[in-house]
Design a protein around this motif. Structure first.
Motif, mmCIF file in Angstrom:
data_model
loop_
_atom_site.group_PDB
_atom_site.id
_atom_site.type_symbol
_atom_site.label_atom_id
_atom_site.label_comp_id
_atom_site.label_asym_id
_atom_site.label_seq_id
_atom_site.Cartn_x
_atom_site.Cartn_y
_atom_site.Cartn_z
ATOM 1 N N MET A 155 -5.229 -5.999 10.781
ATOM 2 C CA MET A 155 -5.780 -6.042 9.450
ATOM 3 C C MET A 155 -7.057 -5.209 9.364
ATOM 4 O O MET A 155 -7.293 -4.567 8.357
ATOM 5 C CB MET A 155 -6.067 -7.482 9.059
ATOM 6 N N ALA A 156 -7.854 -5.178 10.412
ATOM 7 C CA ALA A 156 -9.088 -4.406 10.400
ATOM 8 C C ALA A 156 -8.810 -2.911 10.400
ATOM 9 O O ALA A 156 -9.651 -2.125 10.009
ATOM 10 C CB ALA A 156 -9.957 -4.776 11.590
ATOM 11 N N ASP A 157 -7.612 -2.505 10.846
ATOM 12 C CA ASP A 157 -7.268 -1.095 10.889
ATOM 13 C C ASP A 157 -6.890 -0.533 9.524
ATOM 14 O O ASP A 157 -6.872 0.668 9.335
ATOM 15 C CB ASP A 157 -6.095 -0.859 11.850
ATOM 16 N N GLU A 158 -6.558 -1.391 8.593
ATOM 17 C CA GLU A 158 -6.126 -0.917 7.286
ATOM 18 C C GLU A 158 -7.303 -0.398 6.484
ATOM 19 O O GLU A 158 -8.413 -0.894 6.567
ATOM 20 C CB GLU A 158 -5.422 -2.038 6.518
ATOM 21 N N ALA A 159 -7.032 0.622 5.704
ATOM 22 C CA ALA A 159 -8.069 1.244 4.887
ATOM 23 C C ALA A 159 -8.522 0.291 3.784
ATOM 24 O O ALA A 159 -7.705 -0.452 3.235
ATOM 25 C CB ALA A 159 -7.525 2.524 4.268
ATOM 26 N N PRO A 160 -9.817 0.313 3.456
ATOM 27 C CA PRO A 160 -10.300 -0.529 2.354
ATOM 28 C C PRO A 160 -9.557 -0.236 1.058
ATOM 29 O O PRO A 160 -9.331 -1.129 0.253
ATOM 30 C CB PRO A 160 -11.776 -0.151 2.237
ATOM 31 N N PHE A 161 -9.121 1.024 0.881
ATOM 32 C CA PHE A 161 -8.395 1.367 -0.329
ATOM 33 C C PHE A 161 -7.114 0.558 -0.452
ATOM 34 O O PHE A 161 -6.731 0.146 -1.545
ATOM 35 C CB PHE A 161 -8.074 2.862 -0.369
ATOM 36 N N GLN A 162 -6.438 0.310 0.657
ATOM 37 C CA GLN A 162 -5.184 -0.429 0.603
ATOM 38 C C GLN A 162 -5.404 -1.853 0.103
ATOM 39 O O GLN A 162 -4.566 -2.398 -0.610
ATOM 40 C CB GLN A 162 -4.506 -0.426 1.965
ATOM 41 N N PHE A 163 -6.528 -2.452 0.451
ATOM 42 C CA PHE A 163 -6.836 -3.791 -0.049
ATOM 43 C C PHE A 163 -7.094 -3.754 -1.558
ATOM 44 O O PHE A 163 -6.602 -4.590 -2.304
ATOM 45 C CB PHE A 163 -8.049 -4.381 0.681
ATOM 46 N N LEU A 164 -7.870 -2.769 -1.995
ATOM 47 C CA LEU A 164 -8.130 -2.603 -3.425
ATOM 48 C C LEU A 164 -6.826 -2.357 -4.167
ATOM 49 O O LEU A 164 -6.570 -2.953 -5.217
ATOM 50 C CB LEU A 164 -9.102 -1.446 -3.662
ATOM 51 N N HIS A 165 -6.012 -1.491 -3.629
ATOM 52 C CA HIS A 165 -4.724 -1.144 -4.220
ATOM 53 C C HIS A 165 -3.862 -2.385 -4.421
ATOM 54 O O HIS A 165 -3.306 -2.617 -5.489
ATOM 55 C CB HIS A 165 -4.057 -0.143 -3.275
ATOM 56 N N SER A 166 -3.771 -3.200 -3.413
ATOM 57 C CA SER A 166 -2.990 -4.431 -3.477
ATOM 58 C C SER A 166 -3.528 -5.376 -4.544
ATOM 59 O O SER A 166 -2.768 -5.976 -5.310
ATOM 60 C CB SER A 166 -2.994 -5.109 -2.112
ATOM 61 N N GLU A 167 -4.831 -5.514 -4.608
ATOM 62 C CA GLU A 167 -5.449 -6.397 -5.599
ATOM 63 C C GLU A 167 -5.222 -5.897 -7.030
ATOM 64 O O GLU A 167 -4.992 -6.693 -7.939
ATOM 65 C CB GLU A 167 -6.954 -6.536 -5.334
ATOM 66 N N LEU A 168 -5.287 -4.589 -7.242
ATOM 67 C CA LEU A 168 -5.043 -4.027 -8.572
ATOM 68 C C LEU A 168 -3.633 -4.348 -9.042
ATOM 69 O O LEU A 168 -3.419 -4.742 -10.190
ATOM 70 C CB LEU A 168 -5.239 -2.511 -8.556
ATOM 71 N N ILE A 169 -2.681 -4.181 -8.171
ATOM 72 C CA ILE A 169 -1.291 -4.442 -8.539
ATOM 73 C C ILE A 169 -1.089 -5.920 -8.849
ATOM 74 O O ILE A 169 -0.458 -6.274 -9.845
ATOM 75 C CB ILE A 169 -0.353 -3.949 -7.436
ATOM 76 N N GLN A 170 -1.639 -6.776 -8.024
ATOM 77 C CA GLN A 170 -1.534 -8.214 -8.291
ATOM 78 C C GLN A 170 -2.177 -8.571 -9.623
ATOM 79 O O GLN A 170 -1.631 -9.357 -10.395
ATOM 80 C CB GLN A 170 -2.180 -9.010 -7.161
ATOM 81 N N TYR A 171 -3.335 -7.992 -9.913
ATOM 82 C CA TYR A 171 -4.036 -8.270 -11.168
ATOM 83 C C TYR A 171 -3.193 -7.838 -12.375
ATOM 84 O O TYR A 171 -3.041 -8.589 -13.333
ATOM 85 C CB TYR A 171 -5.386 -7.560 -11.187
#
Length: 130
Positions: free
Chosen positions: A1-17
């Motif tokens: 999980m620490a290897d994933e880019a911060p953008f991927q977390f933001l991306h996932s949250e945007l889609i969920q929102y």
């Protein structure tokens, strides 16, 4: 999980929102896809401004596409575009990212994506003459 880019977390949250805030009618008539694509376009425009602010102008469309596939994509996903692994729900936002980046680099385009063999997907960029 620490290897994933911060953008991927933001991306996932945007889609969920987008999907959680939409009603059934939005989902049925494709407004969610349009919202994601337009949001991606705005993010792509802003990001490409930051990435290219000190860079010399590109010589031609080929140089621009090389930059998008290598530097821009690596900034977002920590890998080059030819190795993209994604989920079909994310494609509208990702197409918008590319379209927005190209727009700010002076290229009007239509960006589409298809999934032929999961988890790989194929992006097609059609450059439109102005």
């Amino acid at each position: 999980m620490a290897d994933e880019a911060p953008f991927q977390f933001l991306h996932s949250e945007l889609i969920q929102y987008i999907y959680k805030s939409a009603d059934t009618e939005d989902t049925e008539n494709g407004r969610n896809i349009s919202k994601l694509e337009n949001l991606g376009c705005r993010v792509g425009q802003g990001l490409i401004e930051r990435l290219t602010k000190d860079a010399p102008r590109f010589k031609d469309e080929l140089d621009i596409m090389k930059f998008i596939c290598k530097d821009f994509w690596t900034c977002l996903f920590k890998k080059q575009i030819d190795n993209l692994r994604t989920n079909h729900q994310y494609l509208a936002f990702t197409c918008g990212l590319v379209r927005g980046a190209l727009s700010n680099l002076g290229l009007r385009s239509v960006v589409t994506a298809e999934i032929s063999d999961m988890p790989a997907c194929k992006f097609q960029v059609l450059i439109q003459k102005m």
